[in-house]
Design a protein around this motif. Structure first.
Motif, PDB file in Angstrom:
ATOM      1  N   ILE A   1      -2.086   7.924   2.439  1.00  0.00           N
ATOM      2  CA  ILE A   1      -2.366   6.779   3.319  1.00  0.00           C
ATOM      3  C   ILE A   1      -2.151   5.467   2.561  1.00  0.00           C
ATOM      4  CG2 ILE A   1      -4.178   5.588   4.626  1.00  0.00           C
ATOM      5  CD1 ILE A   1      -5.306   8.391   5.323  1.00  0.00           C
ATOM      6  N   ALA A   2      -2.602   5.431   1.306  1.00  0.00           N
ATOM      7  CA  ALA A   2      -2.414   4.207   0.503  1.00  0.00           C
ATOM      8  C   ALA A   2      -0.932   3.924   0.311  1.00  0.00           C
ATOM      9  CB  ALA A   2      -3.111   4.371  -0.848  1.00  0.00           C
ATOM     10  N   PHE A   3      -0.152   4.988   0.024  1.00  0.00           N
ATOM     11  CA  PHE A   3       1.292   4.803  -0.189  1.00  0.00           C
ATOM     12  C   PHE A   3       1.948   4.250   1.077  1.00  0.00           C
ATOM     13  CE2 PHE A   3       5.719   5.728  -0.645  1.00  0.00           C
ATOM     14  CZ  PHE A   3       5.976   5.731  -2.005  1.00  0.00           C
ATOM     15  N   SER A   4       1.502   4.743   2.237  1.00  0.00           N
ATOM     16  CA  SER A   4       2.140   4.353   3.507  1.00  0.00           C
ATOM     17  C   SER A   4       1.869   2.891   3.860  1.00  0.00           C
ATOM     18  CB  SER A   4       1.652   5.249   4.643  1.00  0.00           C
ATOM     19  OG  SER A   4       0.341   4.871   5.044  1.00  0.00           O
ATOM     20  N   GLU A   5       0.782   2.343   3.351  1.00  0.00           N
ATOM     21  CA  GLU A   5       0.377   0.961   3.659  1.00  0.00           C
ATOM     22  C   GLU A   5       0.234   0.744   5.163  1.00  0.00           C
ATOM     23  OE1 GLU A   5       3.122  -1.749   1.775  1.00  0.00           O
ATOM     24  OE2 GLU A   5       3.113  -0.604  -0.085  1.00  0.00           O
ATOM     25  N   LEU A   6      -0.143   1.788   5.887  1.00  0.00           N
ATOM     26  CA  LEU A   6      -0.246   1.664   7.353  1.00  0.00           C
ATOM     27  C   LEU A   6      -1.617   1.140   7.797  1.00  0.00           C
ATOM     28  CD1 LEU A   6       1.706   4.844   8.485  1.00  0.00           C
ATOM     29  CD2 LEU A   6       2.274   2.485   9.066  1.00  0.00           C
TER      30      LEU A   6
END
Ligand SMILES: Nc1ncnc2c1ncn2[C@@H]1O[C@H](COP(=O)(O)OP(=O)(O)OP(=O)(O)O)[C@@H](O)[C@H]1O
Length: 253
Positions: free
Chosen positions: A140-145
């Motif tokens: 989720i952190a990587f996606s920055e969504l």
């Protein structure tokens, strides 16, 4: 050829051929279907030969860019490797965990949230629920969504699809990464982050096959380049020689 004949991270494509019917509509009466089956070519007269006897042997850990003009057969090659498109003739075998990044939106459950799609994507790649949940926060952190992670993905923009798709793929322990153009959709900062992540996976031993029109990206990411032309291999070798060949072919040198 069975999967047992290739090593983890190895790719073999032998004399691969695939044609497509020019007719988008493949339906018809039973009689038409039977007649078509009897026809000399499986895809009817005037079929487009997307791949025409392509042979590639890719060793574990190699980084291979596939380039060529529009319609050269690049995406078809990747789809054959991904098992999405079956071959008319030839053989394909890939060893180990294959992670594909192509047509991202097609891989998602549209009514499910980003978070649910992470669970789905992880499960499809053989991760247990515990393994996926352990990686959930990182993905989720990587996606920055942000808060969009709990919203159905059918409301996502194409850039948001890419963010989610790449974030999942980046955390799947790939032996082989198959990537098609998708990165071009994200914004520049995210593209850079993806490139760094791909480089890290390659450094950890993953094999990379990247289809792109972005010559600079191929040069940065790949040591070997395959130039396709009319469904055939026009060049296969080091990027250093292959990219000038490609530019000459495209008239961009
Ligand atoms: N599902 C399909 N149905 C019919 N024709 C297809 C299909 N997929 C590919 N083709 C045809 O096969 C040929 C090769 O297509 P492919 O998408 O592999 O080329 P490409 O090199 O990836 O092109 P581009 O750079 O435009 O993405 C093209 O002529 C294309 O029209």
């Amino acid at each position: 050829m069975s999967a047992a004949t290739v090593a983890r991270g190895e790719i073999l494509l032998e004399d691969a051929s695939r044609a497509f019917s020019v007719r988008a509509d493949r339906g018809g009466t039973l009689k038409e279907l039977v007649l078509r089956r009897r026809a000399a070519t499986p895809h009817g007269p005037g079929a487009i030969q997307a791949l025409d006897g392509v042979t590639l042997r890719i060793a574990p850990g190699e980084t291979v860019g596939i380039v060529g003009r529009n319609g050269a057969g690049k995406s078809s090659t990747l789809k054959v490797l991904a098992g999405i498109v079956p071959l008319d003739r030839g053989r394909v075998a890939l060893g180990g965990q294959v992670v594909t990044l192509l047509e991202l939106a097609a891989g998602f459950g549209r009514d499910f949230s980003g978070r649910e799609n992470i669970l789905l994507g992880g499960a499809l790649h053989g991760l247990t629920k515990e393994q996926i949940e352990a990686r959930m926060d990182d993905i989720i952190a990587f996606s920055e969504l942000g808060d969009f992670i709990d919203v159905p993905v059918k409301t996502y923009s194409s850039g948001m699809y890419v963010r989610l798709g790449f974030a999942i793929a980046a955390h799947l322990d790939a032996d082989i990464l198959l990537i098609d153009e998708v990165l071009a959709v994200g914004d520049e900062a995210f593209q850079r982050k993806c490139e760094e992540r791909i480089a890290a996976q390659v450094a950890a031993g993953a094999t990379l096959v990247l289809v792109s029109h972005d010559a600079a990206l191929v040069e940065r990411t790949c040591a070997r380049v395959v130039v396709l032309d009319g469904g055939k291999v026009a060049f296969d070798g080091p990027c250093l020689e292959g990219m000038p060949f490609y530019h000459r072919m495209m008239g961009t040198s």
